[in-house]
Design an enzyme around this catalytic site. Structure first.
Site, PDB file in Angstrom:
ATOM      1  N   HIS A 117       0.833  -1.207   0.000  1.00 50.54           N
ATOM      2  CA  HIS A 117       0.000   0.000   0.000  1.00 50.54           C
ATOM      3  C   HIS A 117       0.867   1.256   0.000  1.00 50.54           C
ATOM      4  O   HIS A 117       1.891   1.286   0.685  1.00 50.54           O
ATOM      5  CB  HIS A 117      -0.836   0.070   1.278  1.00 50.54           C
ATOM      6  CG  HIS A 117      -2.022  -0.825   1.315  1.00 50.54           C
ATOM      7  ND1 HIS A 117      -1.931  -2.183   1.488  1.00 50.54           N
ATOM      8  CD2 HIS A 117      -3.352  -0.538   1.242  1.00 50.54           C
ATOM      9  CE1 HIS A 117      -3.151  -2.693   1.515  1.00 50.54           C
ATOM     10  NE2 HIS A 117      -4.038  -1.727   1.364  1.00 50.54           N
ATOM     11  N   ASP A 247      14.734  18.106  -0.544  1.00 47.13           N
ATOM     12  CA  ASP A 247      15.513  18.524  -1.725  1.00 47.13           C
ATOM     13  C   ASP A 247      16.139  17.331  -2.435  1.00 47.13           C
ATOM     14  O   ASP A 247      16.114  17.255  -3.666  1.00 47.13           O
ATOM     15  CB  ASP A 247      16.638  19.491  -1.307  1.00 47.13           C
ATOM     16  CG  ASP A 247      16.130  20.920  -1.119  1.00 47.13           C
ATOM     17  OD1 ASP A 247      15.045  21.238  -1.638  1.00 47.13           O
ATOM     18  OD2 ASP A 247      16.834  21.700  -0.448  1.00 47.13           O
ATOM     19  N   ASP A 256       8.230  18.560  -7.534  1.00 47.63           N
ATOM     20  CA  ASP A 256       8.274  19.662  -6.577  1.00 47.63           C
ATOM     21  C   ASP A 256       7.304  19.321  -5.457  1.00 47.63           C
ATOM     22  O   ASP A 256       6.093  19.510  -5.572  1.00 47.63           O
ATOM     23  CB  ASP A 256       7.912  21.007  -7.231  1.00 47.63           C
ATOM     24  CG  ASP A 256       8.013  22.161  -6.221  1.00 47.63           C
ATOM     25  OD1 ASP A 256       8.421  21.916  -5.063  1.00 47.63           O
ATOM     26  OD2 ASP A 256       7.678  23.295  -6.602  1.00 47.63           O
ATOM     27  N   GLN A 266       9.604  26.672   1.917  1.00 43.16           N
ATOM     28  CA  GLN A 266      10.086  25.419   1.306  1.00 43.16           C
ATOM     29  C   GLN A 266      11.604  25.369   1.309  1.00 43.16           C
ATOM     30  O   GLN A 266      12.209  24.346   1.654  1.00 43.16           O
ATOM     31  CB  GLN A 266       9.628  25.305  -0.154  1.00 43.16           C
ATOM     32  CG  GLN A 266       8.254  24.735  -0.370  1.00 43.16           C
ATOM     33  CD  GLN A 266       7.990  24.533  -1.861  1.00 43.16           C
ATOM     34  OE1 GLN A 266       8.541  23.626  -2.493  1.00 43.16           O
ATOM     35  NE2 GLN A 266       7.137  25.376  -2.425  1.00 43.16           N
ATOM     36  N   GLU A 270      12.985  22.204   3.203  1.00 42.77           N
ATOM     37  CA  GLU A 270      13.379  21.102   2.307  1.00 42.77           C
ATOM     38  C   GLU A 270      14.868  20.810   2.340  1.00 42.77           C
ATOM     39  O   GLU A 270      15.324  19.803   1.796  1.00 42.77           O
ATOM     40  CB  GLU A 270      12.900  21.417   0.877  1.00 42.77           C
ATOM     41  CG  GLU A 270      11.386  21.476   0.802  1.00 42.77           C
ATOM     42  CD  GLU A 270      10.840  21.628  -0.602  1.00 42.77           C
ATOM     43  OE1 GLU A 270      11.632  21.892  -1.530  1.00 42.77           O
ATOM     44  OE2 GLU A 270       9.624  21.479  -0.758  1.00 42.77           O
TER      45      GLU A 270
HETATM   46 MN    MN Z   1       9.288  21.570  -2.983  1.00 42.29          MN
END
Ligand code: MN
Ligand code: MN
Length: 279
Positions: A117, A247, A256, A266, A270
């Site tokens: 799953h 990232d 993205d 972000q 990230e």
């Molecule tokens: Mn992103």
């Protein structure tokens, strides 16, 4: 007597109005929120290898070439969890366009890989229909048994623990690359090429205290858990050792992730590797 009745009637109406007003003021701490609130990582639409499927229970990008989702995104809060039992009704997804190949449960039989799953059965137990929706083959990848039953199970259990502790989550899971090692050895595809065995399986989890306006509450201090694991029977059961940056996953996949989050936030989130508890 008639006047009395009229008075009662208008009084009851007033009460009803008051009750519904106060109901709105005391909104529950969480709700079932938009599964795609964090964004559509690959701009999925109508393409054969990037086909957007939105179900009430989860949203995903499907690859007809791979016979698997590229990624699946879902919201997890107490409002998604209840007492529905595991339906175990693995089946092909008949909502796919007729021009698509339909992966069926037997395509995985004796392959050495689990029907793994993406959105877990135990995350959708409010109703039997919700639970049943997680057993559609468009929500599955060929997953090495050790990855599925140990590493991934531990991460899924920890996610539900975070919800029990008062959080709501946005979970995005995906896979990429070709070839994994299951209990019958290395395989690149199943069912004569119909299903690609992914090489890596990743997940990004956004952790927020239960509340409203979820995207708007994300700051540079929000906990983000990102992991990228090998699809192999030699995987370590401790998912914490596979933590990485969003990232890094974006670089490998071209997606993205968290695209609905303001770019400046972000950029910070990230680039970080989670250092929080893992159980
Ligand atoms: Mn992103
Ligand atoms: Mn919410």
């Amino acid at each position: 007597m008639l006047n009395q009745l009229r008075k009662w009637a208008s009084l009851s109406l007033l009460c009803l109005a008051l009750v519904s007003c106060s109901d709105e003021e005391v909104k529950p701490a969480s709700s079932q929120d938009n599964n795609l609130a964090m964004g559509n990582p690959s701009n999925a639409g109508t393409g054969f290898d990037n086909f957007l499927i939105e179900k009430p229970q989860y949203a995903l990008s499907y690859s007809n070439y791979r016979g698997t989702p590229n990624w699946v995104s879902w919201h997890l809060s107490p409002d998604w969890m209840g007492n529905a039992s595991r339906q175990d009704d693995f089946r092909g997804d008949n909502t796919l366009p007729a021009s698509f190949q339909r992966v069926i449960p037997s395509d995985y039989t004796n392959s050495g890989f689990d029907r793994g799953h993406n959105c877990p059965s135990a995350d959708r137990t409010r109703t039997e229909d919700d639970n049943s929706a997680t057993f559609l083959m468009t929500n599955m990848i060929p997953q090495a048994p050790d990855n599925n039953q140990e590493t991934w199970a531990n991460l899924e259990n920890y996610s539900r623990k975070l919800v029990d502790q008062g959080n709501e989550l946005y979970i995005i899971m995906g896979s990429y690359g070709k070839g994994g090692t299951g209990s019958n050895g290395f395989k690149e595809t199943l069912a004569d090429g119909k299903v690609t065995v992914p090489n890596r399986i990743w997940k990004v989890i956004v952790v927020l205290p239960q509340g409203h306006d979820d995207v708007g509450r994300i700051t540079t201090n929000t906990r983000i858990i990102a992991v990228d694991t090998p699809n192999s029977v030699t995987v370590n059961p401790d998912w914490g050792g596979y933590r990485t940056t969003v990232d890094a996953i974006e670089k490998k996949t071209g997606h993205d992730i968290l695209s609905s989050v303001p770019a400046a936030i972000q950029d910070v989130l990230e680039a970080q590797v989670d250092k929080g508890p893992t159980s």
